[in-house]
Scaffold this active site. Structure first.
Site, PDB file in Angstrom:
ATOM      1  N   THR A 193    -101.300  -2.766 -42.130  1.00 35.47           N
ATOM      2  CA  THR A 193     -99.938  -3.243 -42.384  1.00 35.47           C
ATOM      3  C   THR A 193    -100.045  -4.103 -43.623  1.00 35.47           C
ATOM      4  OG1 THR A 193     -99.071  -3.238 -40.105  1.00 35.47           O
ATOM      5  CG2 THR A 193     -98.249  -4.953 -41.482  1.00 35.47           C
ATOM      6  N   VAL A 222     -92.502   2.302 -32.019  1.00 36.05           N
ATOM      7  CA  VAL A 222     -92.292   1.269 -33.029  1.00 36.05           C
ATOM      8  C   VAL A 222     -93.124   0.060 -32.616  1.00 36.05           C
ATOM      9  CG1 VAL A 222     -90.617  -0.281 -34.095  1.00 36.05           C
ATOM     10  CG2 VAL A 222     -89.968   2.082 -33.570  1.00 36.05           C
TER      11      VAL A 222
HETATM   12  N1  ASP Z   1     -98.810  -4.091 -36.256  1.00 35.86           N
HETATM   13  C1  ASP Z   1     -98.730  -2.732 -36.714  1.00 35.86           C
HETATM   14  C2  ASP Z   1     -98.165  -1.884 -35.624  1.00 35.86           C
HETATM   15  O1  ASP Z   1     -98.510  -2.066 -34.467  1.00 35.86           O
HETATM   16  C3  ASP Z   1    -100.015  -2.186 -37.156  1.00 35.86           C
HETATM   17  C4  ASP Z   1    -100.900  -3.152 -37.889  1.00 35.86           C
HETATM   18  O2  ASP Z   1    -100.498  -4.248 -38.228  1.00 35.86           O
HETATM   19  O3  ASP Z   1    -102.039  -2.840 -38.151  1.00 35.86           O
HETATM   20  O4  ASP Z   1     -97.414  -0.987 -35.929  1.00 35.86           O
END
Ligand code: ASP
Length: 334
Positions: A193, A222
């Site tokens: 992310t 999501v």
């Molecule tokens: N938090 C994000 C999700 O769960 C993924 C990530 O931050 O690595 O979609």
């Protein structure tokens, strides 16, 4: 169309020797590539991407721009860089498509905007900002979010093939194979992310987060990144952007919990972020990290994964980037 009111929440700006301070922290996700796979060339490319994002956000802050402009500028650079799981470098869903999520919050006005499951928007963070500024809503999803985006001149659309990178495609094949072999939970390599938090010279804070979500996600899954309070939160005192296993971040309302600890309990940002990320999150079985900033310009970057791509520019102008915990004396801002 009704534009949400911008009633400002007053906060005196912090100063060093009479000069208003600014600060910026960014992350490129807690799902870093493993140390063994990280070639010197790849590391240089990742750190260069982080530095470009820092430069973009810092340029806004240096010229008196708002924290909201700065976090968008930094996140757009990361969305355009295939090293990171957002925008161009987004991971693939189980069905082999890219579905992107993003959110933004302005700590001065408490305005917020978010989009989830968009497939054709080049920079989802810009669409999240448009939701915040040009719609009466906070969160739009899927085709509806894209239809709204078509009404906003500054939103660029791309063919879905824009997001196709060979590395992400191979990650999907590996995740499918692991799933077929009975793997119970997604390893952190499936995460990633990008995000930014900023303090501007007017003493205002903002946070922004953008993601492709988790490799092999399905059924319209999501995560926390577009959920205001879970993946992104900003108030007058504190701003946080998160990365990690989204299901746990949603249930712990991570970003808002950290801000509440600072605002209501008087915790330092570092203590608040450490307690939530290093204690509460792993205790529940999750992992990941956050970046945070407070109104004094203090920053925190705790994570309980092997690494978290991150970069910072502190109020005194010192800056750096990090990948693994031992890049710095501790994994705290120091
Ligand atoms: N938090 C994000 C999700 O769960 C993924 C990530 O931050 O690595 O979609």
């Amino acid at each position: 169309m009704t534009i949400p009111s911008e009633s400002a929440i007053a906060h005196p700006s912090a100063r060093i020797d009479g000069t208003p301070i600014t600060a910026l922290v960014i992350h490129g996700g807690a799902g870093t590539i493993g140390r063994a796979q990280l070639t010197p060339e790849r590391e240089a490319s990742i750190r260069a991407g982080l530095n470009r994002a820092l430069d973009a956000g810092h340029a806004v802050l240096q010229t008196g721009g708002s924290a909201r402009d700065a976090v968008v500028a930094a996140v757009v650079v990361l969305e355009n860089d295939p090293n990171f799981n957002a925008g161009r470098g987004a991971v693939f869903s189980h069905e082999g498509v890219n579905e992107l999520d993003a959110s933004i919050m302005d700590g001065r006005t408490l305005q917020a905007g978010a989009v989830a499951g968009v497939r054709r928007v080049k920079n989802p963070i810009r669409l999240a900002r448009a939701v915040m500024e040009r719609s009466p809503h906070v969160m739009l999803v899927g085709a509806g979010a894209e239809a709204f985006g078509e009404t906003v001149a500054s939103i660029d659309f791309v063919d879905p093939s824009y997001y196709h990178t060979e590395e992400r495609w191979q990650q999907l094949q590996a995740a499918r194979a692991e799933e077929a072999a009975g793997a119970a939970s997604p390893p952190s390599a499936h995460f990633g992310t990008v995000g930014a938090v900023a303090l501007d010279a007017h003493g205002h804070l903002a946070a922004a987060t953008s993601t492709g979500g988790m490799t092999n996600k399905r059924w319209g899954r999501v995560g926390d990144s577009p959920i205001i309070g879970a993946g992104t939160y900003a108030i007058a005192d504190c701003a946080v952007s998160a990365t990690g296993w989204g299901e746990f971040f949603i249930r712990l309302n991570v970003a808002a919990d950290i801000c509440a600890r600072v605002a209501y309990r008087g915790d330092s940002l570092q203590d608040a972020a450490d307690e939530v990320v290093m204690d509460r999150l792993p205790a529940l079985g999750g992992d990941g990290g956050v970046i945070g900033i407070d109104v004094k310009g203090d920053i925190a970057m705790p994570f309980c994964t092997e690494g978290m791509y991150r970069g910072w520019i502190k109020p005194d102008g010192s800056r750096g980037t990090g990948i693994f915990a031992d890049d710095a004396p501790t994994n705290k801002a120091g």
